[in-house]
Motif scaffolding. Structure first.
Motif, PDB file in Angstrom:
ATOM      1  N   UNK A  42      32.572  41.164  49.299  1.00  0.00           N
ATOM      2  CA  UNK A  42      32.209  42.564  49.533  1.00  0.00           C
ATOM      3  C   UNK A  42      33.331  43.508  49.135  1.00  0.00           C
ATOM      4  N   UNK A  43      34.568  43.130  49.409  1.00  0.00           N
ATOM      5  CA  UNK A  43      35.690  44.020  49.107  1.00  0.00           C
ATOM      6  C   UNK A  43      36.003  44.052  47.615  1.00  0.00           C
ATOM      7  N   UNK A  44      35.687  42.988  46.896  1.00  0.00           N
ATOM      8  CA  UNK A  44      35.834  43.026  45.435  1.00  0.00           C
ATOM      9  C   UNK A  44      34.862  44.043  44.854  1.00  0.00           C
ATOM     10  N   UNK A  45      33.608  43.981  45.300  1.00  0.00           N
ATOM     11  CA  UNK A  45      32.594  44.930  44.807  1.00  0.00           C
ATOM     12  C   UNK A  45      32.957  46.356  45.205  1.00  0.00           C
ATOM     13  N   UNK A  46      33.351  46.555  46.474  1.00  0.00           N
ATOM     14  CA  UNK A  46      33.700  47.894  46.935  1.00  0.00           C
ATOM     15  C   UNK A  46      34.911  48.437  46.166  1.00  0.00           C
ATOM     16  N   UNK A  47      35.957  47.624  46.039  1.00  0.00           N
ATOM     17  CA  UNK A  47      37.166  48.084  45.347  1.00  0.00           C
ATOM     18  C   UNK A  47      36.866  48.443  43.900  1.00  0.00           C
ATOM     19  N   UNK A  48      36.031  47.636  43.237  1.00  0.00           N
ATOM     20  CA  UNK A  48      35.674  47.916  41.841  1.00  0.00           C
ATOM     21  C   UNK A  48      34.977  49.275  41.727  1.00  0.00           C
ATOM     22  N   UNK A  49      34.018  49.520  42.623  1.00  0.00           N
ATOM     23  CA  UNK A  49      33.287  50.795  42.583  1.00  0.00           C
ATOM     24  C   UNK A  49      34.183  51.971  42.957  1.00  0.00           C
ATOM     25  N   UNK A  50      35.027  51.789  43.957  1.00  0.00           N
ATOM     26  CA  UNK A  50      35.891  52.872  44.448  1.00  0.00           C
ATOM     27  C   UNK A  50      36.962  53.226  43.416  1.00  0.00           C
ATOM     28  N   UNK A  51      37.529  52.216  42.776  1.00  0.00           N
ATOM     29  CA  UNK A  51      38.536  52.467  41.740  1.00  0.00           C
ATOM     30  C   UNK A  51      37.912  53.190  40.558  1.00  0.00           C
ATOM     31  N   UNK A  52      36.678  52.793  40.182  1.00  0.00           N
ATOM     32  CA  UNK A  52      35.983  53.469  39.080  1.00  0.00           C
ATOM     33  C   UNK A  52      35.831  54.963  39.364  1.00  0.00           C
ATOM     34  N   UNK A  53      35.546  55.283  40.629  1.00  0.00           N
ATOM     35  CA  UNK A  53      35.319  56.681  41.016  1.00  0.00           C
ATOM     36  C   UNK A  53      36.565  57.536  40.800  1.00  0.00           C
ATOM     37  N   UNK A  54      37.734  56.944  41.011  1.00  0.00           N
ATOM     38  CA  UNK A  54      38.979  57.713  40.926  1.00  0.00           C
ATOM     39  C   UNK A  54      39.874  57.244  39.771  1.00  0.00           C
ATOM     40  N   UNK A 103      21.419  38.636  37.851  1.00  0.00           N
ATOM     41  CA  UNK A 103      21.261  39.968  38.441  1.00  0.00           C
ATOM     42  C   UNK A 103      22.199  40.928  37.714  1.00  0.00           C
ATOM     43  N   UNK A 104      21.664  42.004  37.213  1.00  0.00           N
ATOM     44  CA  UNK A 104      22.461  43.001  36.510  1.00  0.00           C
ATOM     45  C   UNK A 104      23.622  43.452  37.406  1.00  0.00           C
ATOM     46  N   UNK A 105      24.850  43.195  36.952  1.00  0.00           N
ATOM     47  CA  UNK A 105      26.005  43.480  37.801  1.00  0.00           C
ATOM     48  C   UNK A 105      26.162  44.966  38.108  1.00  0.00           C
ATOM     49  N   UNK A 106      25.573  45.844  37.291  1.00  0.00           N
ATOM     50  CA  UNK A 106      25.655  47.281  37.557  1.00  0.00           C
ATOM     51  C   UNK A 106      25.013  47.635  38.898  1.00  0.00           C
ATOM     52  N   UNK A 107      24.025  46.832  39.317  1.00  0.00           N
ATOM     53  CA  UNK A 107      23.313  47.123  40.570  1.00  0.00           C
ATOM     54  C   UNK A 107      24.195  46.918  41.792  1.00  0.00           C
ATOM     55  N   UNK A 108      25.204  46.050  41.663  1.00  0.00           N
ATOM     56  CA  UNK A 108      26.079  45.802  42.818  1.00  0.00           C
ATOM     57  C   UNK A 108      26.834  47.066  43.214  1.00  0.00           C
ATOM     58  N   UNK A 109      26.985  47.983  42.276  1.00  0.00           N
ATOM     59  CA  UNK A 109      27.731  49.208  42.570  1.00  0.00           C
ATOM     60  C   UNK A 109      27.047  50.035  43.657  1.00  0.00           C
ATOM     61  N   UNK A 110      25.699  49.953  43.724  1.00  0.00           N
ATOM     62  CA  UNK A 110      24.956  50.710  44.734  1.00  0.00           C
ATOM     63  C   UNK A 110      25.164  50.148  46.144  1.00  0.00           C
ATOM     64  N   UNK A 111      25.665  48.903  46.218  1.00  0.00           N
ATOM     65  CA  UNK A 111      25.858  48.275  47.524  1.00  0.00           C
ATOM     66  C   UNK A 111      27.322  48.257  47.948  1.00  0.00           C
ATOM     67  N   UNK A 112      28.154  48.996  47.218  1.00  0.00           N
ATOM     68  CA  UNK A 112      29.598  48.958  47.481  1.00  0.00           C
ATOM     69  C   UNK A 112      29.929  49.449  48.885  1.00  0.00           C
ATOM     70  N   UNK A 113      29.415  50.613  49.265  1.00  0.00           N
ATOM     71  CA  UNK A 113      29.712  51.159  50.592  1.00  0.00           C
ATOM     72  C   UNK A 113      29.111  50.279  51.682  1.00  0.00           C
ATOM     73  N   UNK A 114      27.928  49.739  51.417  1.00  0.00           N
ATOM     74  CA  UNK A 114      27.312  48.812  52.372  1.00  0.00           C
ATOM     75  C   UNK A 114      28.204  47.584  52.567  1.00  0.00           C
ATOM     76  N   UNK A 115      28.851  47.142  51.489  1.00  0.00           N
ATOM     77  CA  UNK A 115      29.757  46.000  51.591  1.00  0.00           C
ATOM     78  C   UNK A 115      30.946  46.298  52.481  1.00  0.00           C
ATOM     79  N   UNK A 116      31.496  47.525  52.354  1.00  0.00           N
ATOM     80  CA  UNK A 116      32.623  47.909  53.209  1.00  0.00           C
ATOM     81  C   UNK A 116      32.195  47.955  54.677  1.00  0.00           C
ATOM     82  N   UNK A 117      31.077  48.626  54.945  1.00  0.00           N
ATOM     83  CA  UNK A 117      30.586  48.740  56.328  1.00  0.00           C
ATOM     84  C   UNK A 117      30.243  47.359  56.879  1.00  0.00           C
ATOM     85  N   UNK A 118      29.585  46.539  56.052  1.00  0.00           N
ATOM     86  CA  UNK A 118      29.239  45.183  56.481  1.00  0.00           C
ATOM     87  C   UNK A 118      30.456  44.346  56.799  1.00  0.00           C
ATOM     88  N   UNK A 119      31.525  44.514  56.011  1.00  0.00           N
ATOM     89  CA  UNK A 119      32.762  43.771  56.267  1.00  0.00           C
ATOM     90  C   UNK A 119      33.360  44.154  57.619  1.00  0.00           C
TER      91      UNK A 119
END
Length: 400
Positions: A134-146, A78-94
């Motif tokens: 979930x928090x690894x994916x979320x943290x990766x996406x959130x850190x990229x943003x800032x 699975x293209x790892x770039x796609x996991x970025x779209x589920x980052x916020x869902x991962x936080x909420x799901x956690x």
């Protein structure tokens, strides 16, 4: 002929991934299964909960290991770039998963801690494991943003705040300090790896050391009964004064030390541990002590070398990732494995108070194994994309 084609396709499919990482993982899984059987067969053969089957825990762990490897290979495609779209869902799901522990009938309490969810028809699983992914994916996406503004203290705290919130929820709701520390520690190390300056982390380290020193001083000078977390205070006291608590709180850790000390250079031989008859659940947190007793310094060194090699491969993949998001995913998995392995070894060797941290691939636990292998599947895809980009750049340079 058809069989040869199938074997060739399977070989080509596997070789499209980082075989060094896959081989290291397979070695760890197989070694772990051998040691789980060795550490558990006596307990399982004597326990009604295990149907008096000496291979009960081995078969259970093997089933989850096969499931985990299959999940790893699926995620690796699975293209790892796609996991970025589920980052916020991962936080909420956690957050939702942790809150579900409070729902009567869903949260399972064992030894005073509610860490498992009971899903009707599917059994139970430990909430902390999917939360880590979930928090690894979320943290990766959130850190990229800032990423470009991490030098600002406000931005730094903003980036780490969501993970801190999840960690506090884990601590308060599931009463699981070790997992809370690991979840926050993963995010902390991910930020550290990409932060432009080191001094903020040096300051944080000094603050953490001061807090730890204060806790130890308070524990040693605390009036009897003056604590709202008596079991954690008891663990620290058992760590500082083990022989005063050798019959209760320090019993497990002391028996583990006796196992390590009796193993010598080559150990007593696989299956010949005596201390596994005394250590409660020797196939869980304290399994490294059984490895030391049965396989000696040689076996213990082999385990440590396997983990070092696995971490080395994760580090190399992080350094050669195609983009920052892929690099951070690999760093997150690296941090997860490193934190759990180091903390477990420190606890077993009495360099740290008892925490309940398991040793990846070796301690019994199906949920932990499956979700860790899913994390490694993401890293395999990161490596695959990074290699593809390097090969593309190489071809473009030589065609010009």
């Amino acid at each position: 002929m058809a069989n040869k084609r199938k074997r060739w396709k399977l070989r080509s499919y596997l070789l499209s991934f980082d075989m060094n990482l896959i081989v290291a993982v397979i070695f760890l899984i197989v070694f772990g299964l051998i040691m789980i059987y060795s550490a558990s067969y006596y307990t399982a053969s004597m326990g009604q909960a295990f149907n008096y089957d000496p291979t009960y825990l081995l078969k259970s762990q093997a089933k989850y290991s096969v499931l985990g490897v299959a999940a790893m290979l699926v995620v690796a495609n699975i293209d790892y770039h796609k996991w970025r779209y589920f980052a916020m869902l991962g936080l909420v799901g956690s957050v939702i998963l942790i809150l579900l522990l409070k729902v009567p009938g869903l949260g399972v309490t064992v030894k005073g801690a509610t860490r498992w969810l009971q899903i009707p028809g599917l059994g139970q699983f430990q909430v902390a494991e999917p939360v880590k992914v979930a928090m690894i994916v979320f943290s990766a996406a959130f850190i990229c943003k800032y990423a470009q503004r991490l030098g600002d203290w406000k931005v730094l705290f903003k980036v780490m705040a969501p993970t801190a919130l999840v960690a506090v929820m884990i601590l308060k709701i599931s009463n699981n300090m070790s997992t809370a520390v690991i979840v926050f520690g993963i995010s902390f190390l991910m930020v550290f790896m990409v932060h432009p300056k080191y001094y903020p982390f040096f300051i944080m380290g000094l603050f953490a050391a001061a807090v730890a020193a204060g806790v130890i001083y308070y524990t040693l000078h605390m009036p009897e009964g003056d604590s709202d977390s008596p079991f954690r205070i008891a663990r620290i006291l058992a760590w500082l004064k083990p022989y005063e608590y050798e019959s209760d709180t320090a019993y497990q850790s002391l028996q583990g030390i006796y196992a390590i000390g009796s193993g010598g250079l080559m150990g007593k031989g696989l299956g010949n541990s005596i201390q596994k008859l005394r250590i409660p659940e020797p196939y869980n947190d304290m399994i490294f002590s059984i490895i030391c007793e049965e396989l000696g310094i040689f076996g213990a060194g082999l385990v440590i070398l396997l983990f070092i090699y696995l971490l080395f491969r994760l580090y190399v993949i992080a350094q050669t990732a195609e983009d920052l998001f892929g690099r951070l995913l690999a760093i997150g998995v690296f941090s997860h494995v490193a934190l759990q392995a180091v903390l477990n070894l420190m606890v077993v060797t009495r360099l740290f108070p008892t925490t309940g941290v398991t040793l990846p691939f070796f301690s019994y636990g199906g949920t932990a194994t499956v979700f860790l292998l899913i994390e490694l599947g993401m890293v395999l895809n990161v490596e695959k994309w990074g290699r593809f980009k390097r090969e593309q750049e190489y071809r473009e340079q030589h065609l010009q």
